[in-house]
Scaffold this active site. Structure first.
Site, PDB file in Angstrom:
ATOM      1  CE  LYS A  13      -2.174  -0.935   3.873  1.00 23.75           C
ATOM      2  NZ  LYS A  13      -1.692  -2.605   4.333  1.00 23.75           N
ATOM      3  NE  ARG A  88      -3.861  -1.600  10.181  1.00 23.03           N
ATOM      4  CZ  ARG A  88      -2.919  -0.805   9.577  1.00 23.03           C
ATOM      5  NH1 ARG A  88      -3.107   0.037   9.176  1.00 23.03           N
ATOM      6  NH2 ARG A  88      -1.791  -1.470   9.663  1.00 23.03           N
ATOM      7  NE  ARG A 122       7.474  -2.841   6.124  1.00 21.13           N
ATOM      8  CZ  ARG A 122       6.092  -2.594   6.103  1.00 21.13           C
ATOM      9  NH1 ARG A 122       5.291  -2.294   5.226  1.00 21.13           N
ATOM     10  NH2 ARG A 122       5.444  -2.975   7.262  1.00 21.13           N
ATOM     11  NE  ARG A 155       6.864  -0.741  10.052  1.00 22.89           N
ATOM     12  CZ  ARG A 155       5.527  -0.641   9.328  1.00 22.89           C
ATOM     13  NH1 ARG A 155       5.335   0.025   8.224  1.00 22.89           N
ATOM     14  NH2 ARG A 155       4.478  -1.311   9.897  1.00 22.89           N
ATOM     15  NE  ARG A 166       2.500  -5.129  11.066  1.00 27.54           N
ATOM     16  CZ  ARG A 166       3.655  -5.341  10.345  1.00 27.54           C
ATOM     17  NH1 ARG A 166       4.750  -6.021  10.500  1.00 27.54           N
ATOM     18  NH2 ARG A 166       3.533  -4.523   9.225  1.00 27.54           N
TER      19      ARG A 166
END
Ligand code: ADP
Ligand code: ZN
Length: 211
Positions: A13, A88, A122, A155, A166
């Site tokens: 996203k 969300r 990531r 992160r 998550r």
């Protein structure tokens, strides 16, 4: 154009949002980005949300809704925006309907296997938030952002344990928004499994823009 980017963590996203901002000329609003900036600044909001985020859980609706409501009242978003990471939950979507009229919701369609590969590799710029990947999209110079020279890091919520959490949270709390927006006739399904250049093409196609 007022858009929502809806999809699991790691669906791309934020990566597409950077491109879509250029294509559409409207700003991106990333609630995750706003929360991370608050954590970095050690503001009262940051202190409140740090542990929740690191554990892969959601910040409470009341806090999140108030933040977005305030952001959407600003001048730069009156012609449009891309909401990345909000809503969300169903209560967030209901609240949003009370203070803004969304045109379309882009549903990022990607299997869990794809999400795990993306989140596992990531790397993010601490300064500008740009997303890199340890294998598919490395910064030219290791650890340094191509765009702003900021530090590229992993992160805290991209650790394996938080990733599982998550995905669970996504399935339980966020996935119901797919049906919610489909029923309202706002949902556009987009295949988000290919590499970014192809996703940009998919995005233009579902939006009815020239490719
Ligand atoms: P990702 O999409 O990769 O999970 P984000 O940057 O969108 O990451 O969000 C990071 C974290 O910020 C979330 O795991 C959550 O703790 C918090 N957060 C972001 N957006 C919301 C939201 N709309 N409601 C509640 N918490 C949120
Ligand atoms: Zn950067």
């Amino acid at each position: 154009m007022k858009l929502i980017f809806l999809g699991p963590p790691g669906a791309g996203k934020g990566t597409l949002a950077v491109k879509a901002v250029e294509i559409l000329g409207v700003p991106q609003i990333s609630t995750g980005g706003i929360f991370r900036a608050a954590v970095a600044a050690q503001s009262p909001l940051g202190i409140k949300v740090k542990e929740i985020m690191d554990a892969g859980k959601l910040v409470d609706d009341e806090t999140t809704i108030a933040l977005v409501k305030e952001r959407l009242a600003m001048d730069d978003v009156q012609k449009g925006y891309i909401l990345d990471g909000f809503p969300r939950t169903i209560p967030q979507a209901q609240a949003l309907a009370g203070f803004s009229t969304v045109d379309k919701v882009i549903n990022f369609d990607i299997p869990d296997s794809g999400v795990l590969v993306r989140l596992g590799g990531r790397r993010v710029c601490r300064k500008c938030g740009f997303n890199f990947h340890a294998v598919f999209n490395k910064p030219k110079q290791e650890g340094i952002c191509d765009h702003c020279g900021g530090e590229v890091y992993i992160r805290d919520d991209d650790q394996a344990s938080a990733i599982q959490k998550r995905l669970e949270v996504y399935r339980a709390q966020t996935a119901p928004l797919i049906g919610y927006y489909r029923e309202k006739g706002l949902l556009l399904d987009m295949d988000a499994s290919p590499m970014i250049d192809e996703i940009v093409i998919n995005f233009k196609k579902v939006m009815g823009l020239a490719v």
